[in-house]
Design an enzyme around this catalytic site. Structure first.
Site, PDB file in Angstrom:
ATOM      1  CE  LYS A   1      53.115  18.531  40.307  1.00  0.00           C
ATOM      2  NZ  LYS A   1      53.238  17.189  39.720  1.00  0.00           N
TER       3      LYS A   1
ATOM      4  CE  LYS B   1      42.958  20.025  41.536  1.00  0.00           C
ATOM      5  NZ  LYS B   1      43.260  18.755  41.182  1.00  0.00           N
TER       6      LYS B   1
ATOM      7  CE  LYS C   1      47.575  15.359  47.289  1.00  0.00           C
ATOM      8  NZ  LYS C   1      47.493  13.945  46.940  1.00  0.00           N
TER       9      LYS C   1
END
Ligand code: ADP
Ligand code: TRP
Length: 320
Positions: A110, A189, A192
């Protein structure tokens, strides 16, 4: 055996969520006592629009119920309806080494994607540990990207138990290897965050277009193709039985099969697979009162369990 999993209400349910987590968790309903919840506190680390969070929460509830969650058997609830979990998060924080959290891939990913870290994002795995440990869960079905978080949970539980006595059950992760990483439309992969998903309850035309526009290599129709290298094949294989899988693999190897044809067939099997669930979802969406009553009832059952654990943890650390 108690089985527990959660999903964040931070986007539309996609094929990766469905095969990686939802279906395995729903199948496990048959084998033990399942607890499934909507991780809306976790979602707050990335969703800052209240209306969006509310809508996402209702969406996930509809998704699960439409896909076969049986509220008579499974305890289904919103994370935020069980305040015991946030209470437990603090008691776990005090035995959680900084280094353990600093090593988490999900946190590092992230940061790498430019998300500004705050304490919530950093402490995310401790809240997840509290989710799992509050209900004395034995088994946690998730996709592979969540495996490390369950390992962190085990470390935290062991540390607490060593220091204060045996309060927590040590959970095991359950990963369905064949669907641990479902690829997205770009072959990475499906996620979202990568904008490469195929939604399971998306609109028909948009879903067809999404599949028809999938990137492939530039082999001609005549050329023989290797199914193992094809994202289209990997997705198709999720929806069909062994014999059809083999038949498709044979057509790949034989040559004479174009990717456009595979895309059409992929869309068809996918659309048909979700048809009954789509119909059920539309019915449920007309009755938000029912959905709310399922979640409220689930929260009461979940809280009773969590309270017992938190009281034991409080006694163990000496705050009672
Ligand atoms: P996303 O990566 O789209 O944000 P989440 O992190 O919310 O998805 O994942 C919800 C659940 O679905 C987790 O258990 C996760 O492991 C599983 N999951 C997500 N994407 C995939 C995938 N591509 N393949 C297998 N499982 C997945
Ligand atoms: N972090 C999980 C995800 O993003 C969601 C989650 C929160 C969860 N708490 C959990 C999953 C406890 C399993 C068990 O997918």
């Amino acid at each position: 055996m108690r089985i527990l999993s959660g999903i964040q209400p931070s986007g539309k349910l996609h094929i990766g969520n469905y095969f990686g987590m939802m279906r395995p968790a729903l199948e496990l309903q048959e084998q033990g006592e399942a607890f499934l919840f909507i991780a809306n506190y976790h979602a707050l680390t990335t969703v800052d629009n209240p209306a969006e969070l509310r809508r996402g929460t209702l969406d996930v509830a509809l998704d699960f119920l439409a896909c076969g969650l049986d509220p008579g058997r499974t305890v289904f609830f919103r994370q935020s309806d069980v305040p015991e979990v946030t209470e437990l998060t603090w008691l776990l924080s005090i035995v959680t080494p900084m280094g353990l959290l600093e090593r988490c891939h999900s946190y590092k990913d992230k940061l790498a994607r430019g998300i500004k870290p705050n304490h919530g994002l950093f402490a995310y795995p401790v809240l997840m540990a509290a989710d799992i440990l509050a209900y004395q869960s034995h088994l946690v079905p998730v996709g592979r990207d969540q495996k490390q978080h369950v390992e962190v949970t085990r470390d935290i539980a062991l540390k607490f138990n060593n220091q204060y006595g045996p309060v927590f059950t040590i959970p095991d992760v359950s990963i369905r290897e064949s669907v641990a990483v479902v690829p997205g439309v770009d072959g990475q992969k499906m996620s979202k965050s990568y904008d490469n998903t195929i939604e399971i309850f998306g609109e028909e035309k948009a879903t067809r277009t999404r599949i028809m526009r999938m990137v492939t290599d530039s082999k001609t129709v005549e050329e023989a193709k290797d199914p193992a290298e094809s994202t289209l094949y990997a997705l198709y294989a999720l929806f069909v039985a062994e014999a059809e899988r083999e038949a498709m693999a044979g057509r790949y190897r034989a040559g004479g099969l174009g990717y456009g044809q595979v895309k059409k067939e992929l869309f068809a099997v996918m659309w048909e697979h979700f048809a009954p669930m789509r119909a059920r979802r539309a019915e449920l969406a007309k009755d938000p009162g029912y959905v709310e009553s399922v979640l409220t009832d689930g929260a009461a059952r979940a809280r009773a369990e969590a309270r017992k654990t938190v009281d034991a943890a409080r006694r163990a650390v000496g705050v009672v």
